[in-house]
Motif scaffolding. Structure first.
Motif, PDB file in Angstrom:
ATOM      1  N   HIS A 272     -35.163  35.944 -62.931  1.00 54.77           N
ATOM      2  CA  HIS A 272     -35.306  35.534 -61.535  1.00 54.77           C
ATOM      3  C   HIS A 272     -34.270  34.475 -61.156  1.00 54.77           C
ATOM      4  N   TRP A 273     -33.957  33.593 -62.087  1.00 49.42           N
ATOM      5  CA  TRP A 273     -32.939  32.572 -61.793  1.00 49.42           C
ATOM      6  C   TRP A 273     -31.580  33.247 -61.543  1.00 49.42           C
ATOM      7  N   SER A 276     -31.572  34.954 -58.131  1.00 53.84           N
ATOM      8  CA  SER A 276     -31.523  33.967 -57.057  1.00 53.84           C
ATOM      9  C   SER A 276     -30.122  33.378 -56.939  1.00 53.84           C
ATOM     10  N   ALA A 277     -29.463  33.149 -58.072  1.00 53.70           N
ATOM     11  CA  ALA A 277     -28.109  32.613 -58.053  1.00 53.70           C
ATOM     12  C   ALA A 277     -27.138  33.629 -57.463  1.00 53.70           C
ATOM     13  N   GLY A 280     -27.721  33.646 -53.767  1.00 45.39           N
ATOM     14  CA  GLY A 280     -27.498  32.361 -53.116  1.00 45.39           C
ATOM     15  C   GLY A 280     -28.743  31.780 -52.470  1.00 45.39           C
ATOM     16  N   VAL A 281     -29.911  32.102 -53.017  1.00 41.88           N
ATOM     17  CA  VAL A 281     -31.163  31.573 -52.464  1.00 41.88           C
ATOM     18  C   VAL A 281     -31.920  30.833 -53.549  1.00 41.88           C
ATOM     19  N   SER A 282     -32.879  30.033 -53.137  1.00 46.57           N
ATOM     20  CA  SER A 282     -33.702  29.289 -54.088  1.00 46.57           C
ATOM     21  C   SER A 282     -34.748  30.206 -54.715  1.00 46.57           C
ATOM     22  N   THR A 283     -35.036  29.979 -55.971  1.00 48.20           N
ATOM     23  CA  THR A 283     -36.097  30.738 -56.637  1.00 48.20           C
ATOM     24  C   THR A 283     -37.442  30.323 -56.067  1.00 48.20           C
ATOM     25  N   PRO A 284     -38.303  31.252 -55.724  1.00 44.90           N
ATOM     26  CA  PRO A 284     -39.617  30.907 -55.158  1.00 44.90           C
ATOM     27  C   PRO A 284     -40.404  29.982 -56.092  1.00 44.90           C
ATOM     28  N   LEU A 285     -41.163  29.060 -55.491  1.00 46.32           N
ATOM     29  CA  LEU A 285     -41.922  28.081 -56.268  1.00 46.32           C
ATOM     30  C   LEU A 285     -42.908  28.765 -57.215  1.00 46.32           C
ATOM     31  N   THR A 287     -42.650  31.628 -58.699  1.00 43.38           N
ATOM     32  CA  THR A 287     -41.919  32.175 -59.841  1.00 43.38           C
ATOM     33  C   THR A 287     -41.563  31.071 -60.834  1.00 43.38           C
ATOM     34  N   VAL A 288     -41.119  29.929 -60.292  1.00 40.48           N
ATOM     35  CA  VAL A 288     -40.791  28.784 -61.151  1.00 40.48           C
ATOM     36  C   VAL A 288     -42.026  28.327 -61.917  1.00 40.48           C
TER      37      VAL A 288
END
Length: 328
Positions: A272-273, A276-277, A280-285, A287-288
């Motif tokens: 997922h990281w 997302s990279a 160009g978007v942030s990984t959803p909270l 998922t983190v």
């Protein structure tokens, strides 16, 4: 030390490779409590066997010869086999270079004769004032190897794994897979791994670091990669045998859970990281959090497994229980 009931119970093995300058002094310093001394000429270019027979008249000495060099491990195994055949109860391994004090031999033998240990080994790190005598490179190398060996051997309470001053009950030695034990510099650690799979009790014997004019053939830079590989191999083999073949305990499930959760955290979080990279978007909270919880839980299970493994160091000696195995 209490004297053994029969002098023939104690034997000494001395690997004799390029030690003609010191071997006579080593043999002369071995006390009367020892009845048998095996000097193993490991295809020595100095013809140490001939030198010993020509210059040492001690009736306890017997020269054993190898046609082809087998390394220190091979020499020691030859001595073990002969000591078992000759009816010794304990066999001590002493190097022939004069760096091991034969006066300490009773301290190595006593725990075995008392039924408190199956195998004893020296520990040069017990007194911090004394280890200053050890060359810095050896000191650092032994510290690193000690930590690796704890995982590969399962003896978490031992230190100084490459120390070659050892003693073993011959009833235990007769059950060792001698043909499978490493022949060269990994010998001391590999035999500890084999002893752990037998559940043998091993005890450290405090001793001072002692170095003479002999240059060690153990070069840290040359053996670091080899030792790291062999330690990793023995760690997997020991865990597989102790926790999944011979026994199945709560720790076995803790290890499976730890590896599964850590793998999930690495693959799920990493995948997922990366995406997302790329986007160009942030990984959803959420998922983190899934990856984080999996990683933390995996580490907790791993620590629980390590705690169990450390606590399961063998405590009941086999000496006096095992029937010696006949040597062919």
């Amino acid at each position: 030390m209490n004297s053994p009931s029969a002098p023939s119970r104690i034997a000494v093995v001395i690997p004799s490779y390029k030690v003609t300058r010191h071997i006579a002094g080593v043999v002369a310093a071995i006390g009367s409590e020892v009845a048998l001394i095996y000097c193993v000429d490991d295809a020595c270019p100095e013809r140490s066997g001939d030198f010993i027979e020509a210059n040492i008249s001690d009736p306890r000495v017997r020269v054993l010869r190898h046609e082809v060099n087998q390394g220190v491990g091979g020499a020691v195994m030859t001595g073990y086999r002969q000591a078992i055949v000759d009816g010794a109860s304990v066999v001590v391994k002493v190097d022939g270079d004069g760096q091991m004090d034969p006066a300490l031999l009773p301290q190595f033998v006593a725990p075995i004769l008392r039924g408190e240990a199956d195998y004893t080994k020296g520990n040069r790190f017990w007194d911090l004032r004394q280890i200053k005598q050890m060359p810095l490179l050896r000191r650092v190398g032994n510290l690193g190897l000690s930590f690796m060996s704890k995982a590969s051997t399962g003896y978490w309470d031992l230190f100084d794994p490459t120390n070659g001053y050892t003693a073993i009950s011959t009833s235990v030695a007769s059950h060792l897979p001698m043909d499978q034990i490493s022949r060269r510099y990994f010998f001391e650690t590999d035999i500890l791994f084999r002893l752990n799979t037998m559940r043998a009790v091993v005890v450290d014997i405090p001793m001072d670091a002692r170095y003479g004019d002999e240059e060690s053939g153990l070069k840290v830079g040359k053996i670091l990669g080899e030792f790291a590989f062999k330690h990793a191999r023995n760690t997997f083999k020991r865990i597989g045998y102790n926790y999944f073949l011979r026994d199945l305990s709560l720790a076995s499930f803790e290890l499976v859970a730890a590896l599964g959760l850590l793998l999930l955290a690495a693959t799920f979080g990493g995948w997922h990281w990366w995406h997302s990279a790329q986007d160009g978007v942030s990984t959803p909270l959420g998922t983190v959090m899934i990856a984080t919880v999996a990683a933390v839980s995996g580490l907790q299970f791993l620590l629980a497994f390590l705690g169990y493994d450390i606590a399961s160091v063998p405590r009941r000696p086999l000496t006096g229980v095992l029937v010696p195995r006949r040597q062919d």
